[in-house]
Motif scaffolding. Sequence first.
Motif, PDB file in Angstrom:
ATOM      1  N   GLY A   1     -85.269  -3.587 -42.219  1.00 13.06           N
ATOM      2  CA  GLY A   1     -84.075  -2.921 -42.631  1.00 13.06           C
ATOM      3  C   GLY A   1     -83.101  -3.846 -43.126  1.00 13.06           C
ATOM      4  O   GLY A   1     -82.628  -3.577 -44.407  1.00 13.06           O
TER       5      GLY A   1
ATOM      6  N   CYS B   1     -84.366  -4.616 -46.723  1.00 10.90           N
ATOM      7  CA  CYS B   1     -83.982  -3.653 -47.826  1.00 10.90           C
ATOM      8  C   CYS B   1     -82.736  -3.948 -48.817  1.00 10.90           C
ATOM      9  O   CYS B   1     -82.567  -3.497 -49.661  1.00 10.90           O
ATOM     10  CB  CYS B   1     -83.579  -2.184 -47.140  1.00 10.90           C
ATOM     11  N   VAL B   2     -81.761  -4.769 -47.997  1.00 12.81           N
ATOM     12  CA  VAL B   2     -80.227  -4.997 -48.469  1.00 12.81           C
ATOM     13  C   VAL B   2     -80.391  -6.331 -49.286  1.00 12.81           C
ATOM     14  O   VAL B   2     -79.627  -6.579 -50.039  1.00 12.81           O
ATOM     15  CB  VAL B   2     -79.475  -5.278 -47.230  1.00 12.81           C
TER      16      VAL B   2
ATOM     17  N   SER C   1     -82.382  -7.070 -52.282  1.00 14.18           N
ATOM     18  CA  SER C   1     -82.454  -6.696 -53.593  1.00 14.18           C
ATOM     19  C   SER C   1     -83.187  -5.556 -53.851  1.00 14.18           C
ATOM     20  O   SER C   1     -83.505  -4.800 -52.977  1.00 14.18           O
ATOM     21  CB  SER C   1     -83.080  -7.746 -54.398  1.00 14.18           C
ATOM     22  N   ARG C   2     -82.855  -4.977 -55.075  1.00 16.79           N
ATOM     23  CA  ARG C   2     -83.584  -3.698 -55.328  1.00 16.79           C
ATOM     24  C   ARG C   2     -85.068  -3.790 -55.264  1.00 16.79           C
ATOM     25  O   ARG C   2     -85.673  -3.021 -54.791  1.00 16.79           O
ATOM     26  CB  ARG C   2     -83.512  -3.199 -56.850  1.00 16.79           C
TER      27      ARG C   2
ATOM     28  N   HIS D   1     -86.159  -3.492 -51.636  1.00 14.47           N
ATOM     29  CA  HIS D   1     -85.928  -2.360 -51.148  1.00 14.47           C
ATOM     30  C   HIS D   1     -87.049  -1.504 -51.416  1.00 14.47           C
ATOM     31  O   HIS D   1     -87.500  -0.717 -50.627  1.00 14.47           O
ATOM     32  CB  HIS D   1     -84.497  -1.636 -51.746  1.00 14.47           C
TER      33      HIS D   1
ATOM     34  N   ALA E   1     -77.447   2.121 -34.238  1.00 13.93           N
ATOM     35  CA  ALA E   1     -76.263   2.226 -33.752  1.00 13.93           C
ATOM     36  C   ALA E   1     -75.782   4.061 -33.542  1.00 13.93           C
ATOM     37  O   ALA E   1     -74.886   4.294 -33.022  1.00 13.93           O
ATOM     38  CB  ALA E   1     -75.026   1.882 -34.394  1.00 13.93           C
TER      39      ALA E   1
ATOM     40  N   HIS F   1     -79.215   5.902 -33.450  1.00 13.64           N
ATOM     41  CA  HIS F   1     -79.989   6.179 -34.491  1.00 13.64           C
ATOM     42  C   HIS F   1     -81.442   6.326 -34.157  1.00 13.64           C
ATOM     43  O   HIS F   1     -82.079   5.695 -33.331  1.00 13.64           O
ATOM     44  CB  HIS F   1     -80.220   4.921 -35.494  1.00 13.64           C
TER      45      HIS F   1
ATOM     46  N   PHE G   1     -78.058  -5.660 -56.545  1.00  9.38           N
ATOM     47  CA  PHE G   1     -77.210  -4.623 -56.242  1.00  9.38           C
ATOM     48  C   PHE G   1     -75.741  -4.736 -56.586  1.00  9.38           C
ATOM     49  O   PHE G   1     -75.023  -6.004 -56.463  1.00  9.38           O
ATOM     50  CB  PHE G   1     -77.089  -4.474 -54.487  1.00  9.38           C
ATOM     51  N   THR G   2     -75.059  -3.575 -57.103  1.00 10.05           N
ATOM     52  CA  THR G   2     -73.540  -3.709 -57.327  1.00 10.05           C
ATOM     53  C   THR G   2     -73.064  -3.906 -55.864  1.00 10.05           C
ATOM     54  O   THR G   2     -73.575  -3.484 -54.873  1.00 10.05           O
ATOM     55  CB  THR G   2     -72.972  -2.392 -57.967  1.00 10.05           C
TER      56      THR G   2
ATOM     57  N   GLU H   1     -72.847  -0.639 -54.244  1.00 10.98           N
ATOM     58  CA  GLU H   1     -74.386  -0.253 -53.726  1.00 10.98           C
ATOM     59  C   GLU H   1     -74.795  -0.892 -52.473  1.00 10.98           C
ATOM     60  O   GLU H   1     -75.425  -0.363 -51.662  1.00 10.98           O
ATOM     61  CB  GLU H   1     -75.368  -0.646 -54.882  1.00 10.98           C
TER      62      GLU H   1
ATOM     63  N   CYS I   1     -75.944   0.496 -48.915  1.00 11.60           N
ATOM     64  CA  CYS I   1     -77.173   0.071 -48.182  1.00 11.60           C
ATOM     65  C   CYS I   1     -77.173  -0.473 -46.979  1.00 11.60           C
ATOM     66  O   CYS I   1     -77.773  -0.105 -45.893  1.00 11.60           O
ATOM     67  CB  CYS I   1     -77.947  -0.886 -49.303  1.00 11.60           C
ATOM     68  N   ARG I   2     -75.821  -1.297 -46.710  1.00 10.56           N
ATOM     69  CA  ARG I   2     -75.803  -1.866 -45.436  1.00 10.56           C
ATOM     70  C   ARG I   2     -75.248  -0.921 -44.495  1.00 10.56           C
ATOM     71  O   ARG I   2     -75.760  -1.016 -43.257  1.00 10.56           O
ATOM     72  CB  ARG I   2     -74.575  -3.061 -45.516  1.00 10.56           C
TER      73      ARG I   2
ATOM     74  N   GLU J   1     -76.327   2.360 -44.550  1.00  9.29           N
ATOM     75  CA  GLU J   1     -77.463   3.117 -44.053  1.00  9.29           C
ATOM     76  C   GLU J   1     -78.482   2.296 -43.203  1.00  9.29           C
ATOM     77  O   GLU J   1     -79.109   2.864 -42.406  1.00  9.29           O
ATOM     78  CB  GLU J   1     -78.396   3.565 -45.380  1.00  9.29           C
ATOM     79  N   HIS J   2     -78.255   1.133 -43.146  1.00 14.37           N
ATOM     80  CA  HIS J   2     -79.274   0.310 -42.483  1.00 14.37           C
ATOM     81  C   HIS J   2     -78.589  -0.501 -41.228  1.00 14.37           C
ATOM     82  O   HIS J   2     -78.684  -1.576 -40.834  1.00 14.37           O
ATOM     83  CB  HIS J   2     -80.076  -0.613 -43.233  1.00 14.37           C
ATOM     84  N   ALA J   3     -77.302   0.083 -40.884  1.00 13.13           N
ATOM     85  CA  ALA J   3     -76.299  -0.651 -40.003  1.00 13.13           C
ATOM     86  C   ALA J   3     -76.986  -0.995 -38.687  1.00 13.13           C
ATOM     87  O   ALA J   3     -76.722  -1.874 -38.047  1.00 13.13           O
ATOM     88  CB  ALA J   3     -75.222   0.486 -39.541  1.00 13.13           C
TER      89      ALA J   3
END
Lengths: 385, 159
Positions: free
Chosen positions: A46, A49-50, A52-53, A56, A137, A152, B137-138, B141, B145-146, B148-150
């Motif tokens: 997870g 994913c954050v 980079s594109r 991801h 969470a 989740h 990412f901007t 974004e 994304c963070r 969504e992946h909390a």
Amino acid sequence: MSSILADLSFRMYSEPDRFKIDHFDRLPDPLILLVFNKVGDVKALGRCCVVSRRFHSLVSQVDNVIVRVDCVISDDDSNSSDSSADKANGAFSTLFRLVFGGIVKPLQALGQLLGPNRTALVSGSSSALPSSLAVGASQEDGGADQGGVTHHSPTQVLKNFCEIRLLRIELPSGELGIEDGVLLKWRADFGSTLDNCVILGASSVIQPKTGNAGDDDNYNGDDVDDNGSIPDSFYTNGGLKLRVVWTISSLIAASARHYLLQPIISEHKTLENLVLTDADGQGVLHMNSDQLEELRVKPLSASLASKRTLVPALNMRLWYAAHLELPDGVVLKGATLVAIRPTEQSPKKEPSDVSWVSTAFEEPYRTAARMLVKRRTYCLEMNSF
Amino acid sequence: MAEKASPSSNSISLKTVDGKIFKVSPAIANQMLTIQPLIKDSDSSTIISLPDVAAFHLTKIIEYLEGKPAAAPSAVDAFEAQFVKDLSPEELKGLLIAVGYLKVNGLVDLMANTVAKLIENKSVEYVRKFFGVVNDFTPAEEAKCRQEHAWAFDGVDED
């Protein structure tokens, strides 16, 4: 010549930023994907994913994922948000708990919390059966009930993975509250319903004592007359009753786990192998690709009593040894092996193939099972529940 | 890719990107699947150039292939643990790239596993730095994304 080489290596190694970018351009997608598949852990993925594109999109192609459940939401915990449904089943579940209370609580949801604030949801009982799976969470709607904590579910956590083939879910502990010293392990295979289940139990496990040979004399009496039969005392001193409780508890735990997997299986069509285990190594539920497909085509039947899959009528074979010494010197007292199959699936003639029983567990329990199946077999039947 | 060199014994000559020449036995070279087809057509005077492999990496690869115990899995595990023990993150990454390029038997999995263990409990920032990835990412974004992946952001080690 040597000076050119020196220049080259200077350029390669002394400009860290450039070095990294050069190499990243050459780090091909399959190699990153290979690393991701080795990572497996859904939380680590997870975070990737954050990054980079590109990361991801690569994470979504990972085919080997491990979901480690931090916290299980048991029936008790979810009562407040699910009261109407519970009232309908109230009478039955009270009865159910009277019978099995302290041994097993119905696993009502596979509640997996991979997030912070997990303590808010951990009930006092480590023996609670998961009634829902929550990772991380939070659920928006349930938030108020849980003091703002969001759960989740694995379904949510796995949402972005579209090519999972191997999925392993690990609960924080086994559901069955067993006393210290008691050994209880089960392994179950499910399709739309139970395909088979093997349970290995022992009332106590005695580690080998070094340099204390005199102790062995205590056991010789038992062994001399041990012809593989169950001694009469087994029926009268509660031994048999305890085995039945172990068996039913294991089946309840297994069927509750199975029930929780349904949404995950229907959303991940690429799944080929699903394992739901626990950190204690108490129970393992397996589903292979045929079994997964069976469930997709033919939905499970739920038990009326609680949120779990209906256990079909069963044929059981039981093996028992009052004293089973393994090759490494470990002794299992009251060792019991139970092999369970649905009645309608059981072979008509007396089944002689016990290989699936003796290979159900990892060592050293595999050896124990192999030794037990050589003993006299006792047959039992159980109605659907 | 191949050039002539002075004939020597039966060994295969490999030339790294930083110009070092290594002579290895065919048994060793054959475990680098990428160069396998080149070995068949080469004689002892051939030098195979490896544009993606530095001398340090080839040294380690040869060390692995020559040193890996043939027998018991436990001995292999111990050898592999020792092999990766003192590698820096930068060396790990370089070696992963080199063995991925050469397709070295057994070593691709070992390096991928080792890198996986290294990044498993690390922050997003560490992983970016380790792989040299530019965050494309901007800010909006990335925040989304963070969000969504909390669930993925507890239990992270210090970088």
